[in-house]
Design a protein around this motif. Sequence first.
Motif, PDB file in Angstrom:
ATOM      1  N   GLY A 132      28.113  37.807   5.147  1.00  0.00           N
ATOM      2  CA  GLY A 132      27.225  37.648   3.688  1.00  0.00           C
ATOM      3  C   GLY A 132      27.506  36.248   2.878  1.00  0.00           C
ATOM      4  N   ARG A 133      27.487  35.202   3.069  1.00  0.00           N
ATOM      5  CA  ARG A 133      27.397  34.070   2.351  1.00  0.00           C
ATOM      6  C   ARG A 133      25.898  33.417   2.198  1.00  0.00           C
ATOM      7  N   THR A 134      24.945  34.002   3.512  1.00  0.00           N
ATOM      8  CA  THR A 134      23.157  34.022   2.461  1.00  0.00           C
ATOM      9  C   THR A 134      23.161  35.021   1.757  1.00  0.00           C
ATOM     10  N   GLN A 135      22.990  34.470   0.678  1.00  0.00           N
ATOM     11  CA  GLN A 135      22.683  35.688  -0.747  1.00  0.00           C
ATOM     12  C   GLN A 135      21.397  36.403  -0.745  1.00  0.00           C
ATOM     13  N   HIS A 136      20.556  34.843  -0.413  1.00  0.00           N
ATOM     14  CA  HIS A 136      19.446  34.704  -1.799  1.00  0.00           C
ATOM     15  C   HIS A 136      17.934  34.265  -0.107  1.00  0.00           C
ATOM     16  N   ILE A 137      17.086  34.220  -0.434  1.00  0.00           N
ATOM     17  CA  ILE A 137      16.530  33.689  -0.096  1.00  0.00           C
ATOM     18  C   ILE A 137      16.059  31.909   0.180  1.00  0.00           C
ATOM     19  N   ASN A 138      16.697  30.906   1.738  1.00  0.00           N
ATOM     20  CA  ASN A 138      15.955  30.077   1.336  1.00  0.00           C
ATOM     21  C   ASN A 138      15.533  29.291   1.954  1.00  0.00           C
ATOM     22  N   PHE A 139      14.626  28.381   1.744  1.00  0.00           N
ATOM     23  CA  PHE A 139      13.441  27.873   1.472  1.00  0.00           C
ATOM     24  C   PHE A 139      13.994  26.067   2.174  1.00  0.00           C
ATOM     25  N   PHE A 140      13.237  25.911   3.504  1.00  0.00           N
ATOM     26  CA  PHE A 140      13.191  25.014   4.348  1.00  0.00           C
ATOM     27  C   PHE A 140      11.331  24.604   4.635  1.00  0.00           C
ATOM     28  N   GLU A 141      11.455  23.405   3.766  1.00  0.00           N
ATOM     29  CA  GLU A 141      10.278  22.731   4.261  1.00  0.00           C
ATOM     30  C   GLU A 141      10.311  21.562   5.421  1.00  0.00           C
ATOM     31  N   LEU A 142       9.415  22.019   6.438  1.00  0.00           N
ATOM     32  CA  LEU A 142       8.752  20.998   7.560  1.00  0.00           C
ATOM     33  C   LEU A 142       8.434  20.109   7.600  1.00  0.00           C
ATOM     34  N   GLU A 143       8.061  19.329   7.730  1.00  0.00           N
ATOM     35  CA  GLU A 143       7.776  17.836   8.066  1.00  0.00           C
ATOM     36  C   GLU A 143       5.702  17.460   7.977  1.00  0.00           C
ATOM     37  N   ASN A 144       5.852  18.912   8.442  1.00  0.00           N
ATOM     38  CA  ASN A 144       3.921  19.144   8.648  1.00  0.00           C
ATOM     39  C   ASN A 144       3.616  19.849   7.878  1.00  0.00           C
ATOM     40  N   GLY A 145       4.888  20.000   6.899  1.00  0.00           N
ATOM     41  CA  GLY A 145       4.461  21.261   5.175  1.00  0.00           C
ATOM     42  C   GLY A 145       4.361  22.563   5.322  1.00  0.00           C
ATOM     43  N   ASN A 146       4.764  23.115   6.470  1.00  0.00           N
ATOM     44  CA  ASN A 146       4.613  24.385   6.708  1.00  0.00           C
ATOM     45  C   ASN A 146       6.167  24.796   6.291  1.00  0.00           C
ATOM     46  N   PHE A 147       6.903  25.857   6.519  1.00  0.00           N
ATOM     47  CA  PHE A 147       8.221  26.161   6.624  1.00  0.00           C
ATOM     48  C   PHE A 147       9.518  27.537   6.745  1.00  0.00           C
ATOM     49  N   MET A 148      10.825  26.346   6.961  1.00  0.00           N
ATOM     50  CA  MET A 148      11.285  27.908   8.102  1.00  0.00           C
ATOM     51  C   MET A 148      12.136  28.680   6.979  1.00  0.00           C
ATOM     52  N   VAL A 149      12.428  30.145   6.949  1.00  0.00           N
ATOM     53  CA  VAL A 149      13.345  30.588   5.533  1.00  0.00           C
ATOM     54  C   VAL A 149      14.218  30.881   6.724  1.00  0.00           C
ATOM     55  N   ASP A 150      15.232  31.542   5.487  1.00  0.00           N
ATOM     56  CA  ASP A 150      16.914  31.598   6.143  1.00  0.00           C
ATOM     57  C   ASP A 150      16.646  32.912   5.295  1.00  0.00           C
ATOM     58  N   LEU A 151      16.607  34.190   6.105  1.00  0.00           N
ATOM     59  CA  LEU A 151      17.310  35.835   5.395  1.00  0.00           C
ATOM     60  C   LEU A 151      18.522  36.162   4.987  1.00  0.00           C
ATOM     61  N   PRO A 152      19.031  36.555   3.728  1.00  0.00           N
ATOM     62  CA  PRO A 152      20.273  37.416   4.210  1.00  0.00           C
ATOM     63  C   PRO A 152      20.313  38.153   5.478  1.00  0.00           C
ATOM     64  N   GLY A 153      21.727  37.904   5.700  1.00  0.00           N
ATOM     65  CA  GLY A 153      22.595  38.613   7.076  1.00  0.00           C
ATOM     66  C   GLY A 153      21.972  39.929   6.503  1.00  0.00           C
ATOM     67  N   TYR A 154      21.634  40.945   7.656  1.00  0.00           N
ATOM     68  CA  TYR A 154      22.312  42.734   7.838  1.00  0.00           C
ATOM     69  C   TYR A 154      23.490  42.713   7.997  1.00  0.00           C
ATOM     70  N   GLY A 155      24.031  44.078   7.777  1.00  0.00           N
ATOM     71  CA  GLY A 155      25.009  44.456   8.577  1.00  0.00           C
ATOM     72  C   GLY A 155      26.190  44.524   7.839  1.00  0.00           C
ATOM     73  N   TYR A 156      27.137  44.071   8.385  1.00  0.00           N
ATOM     74  CA  TYR A 156      28.772  44.368   7.518  1.00  0.00           C
ATOM     75  C   TYR A 156      29.059  43.402   6.381  1.00  0.00           C
ATOM     76  N   ALA A 157      28.448  42.659   5.718  1.00  0.00           N
ATOM     77  CA  ALA A 157      29.149  41.802   4.832  1.00  0.00           C
ATOM     78  C   ALA A 157      29.274  42.604   3.910  1.00  0.00           C
ATOM     79  N   GLN A 158      30.732  42.246   3.477  1.00  0.00           N
ATOM     80  CA  GLN A 158      31.433  43.123   2.617  1.00  0.00           C
ATOM     81  C   GLN A 158      31.536  42.898   0.923  1.00  0.00           C
ATOM     82  N   VAL A 159      30.047  43.665   1.052  1.00  0.00           N
ATOM     83  CA  VAL A 159      29.681  43.109  -0.966  1.00  0.00           C
ATOM     84  C   VAL A 159      29.315  44.485  -1.628  1.00  0.00           C
ATOM     85  N   PRO A 160      30.106  44.602  -3.177  1.00  0.00           N
ATOM     86  CA  PRO A 160      29.340  45.946  -3.728  1.00  0.00           C
ATOM     87  C   PRO A 160      28.121  46.894  -3.337  1.00  0.00           C
TER      88      PRO A 160
END
Length: 179
Positions: A57-85
Amino acid sequence: MNLFQNAKFFTTVNHLKDLPDTPAEIAFVGRSNAGKSSAINTLTNHVRLAYVSKTPGRTQHINFFELENGNFMVDLPGYGYAQVPEAIRAHWVKLLGDYLQQRRQLIGLILIMDSRHPLKALDIQMLDFFHITGRPVHILLSKADKLSKNDQIKTLAAVKNHSNPTPSVKKSAFNCSPA
């Protein structure tokens, strides 16, 4: 040249209204602690582009990484057993669901599963949920180095057999550990 090699952190958002205007995005999603950040770091040949933690559960936001070609890869929050409220979990569910269903720039999904625990109920639910968009999905089995070669083959076959009815789903085993 590796398309991901010169990726750079771009921004992080916690609400759809704050999403950047991008030409195209490929999103990385998976259960909490499935190895999303490690996969991103391996693909980009960076040690700490995406934060890696043993705590789910450490990734808690949508993180954007720009690629050299101008497109993006996006790291989404995980789903499942993260212990969060529960309020935070509910926010993630809505954020993920709305992003995956409504984001017009999203051209594909990389679904990362721990190869030791593939095809859990939430993974299957994610495949079903995203399938209705008609966009391609690539299943990446992380932590393959933790399995014997025979178990790697069995796991990959099981995942392939499960998703055969869906031709837009591609599968592969992947070792995210440093060489």
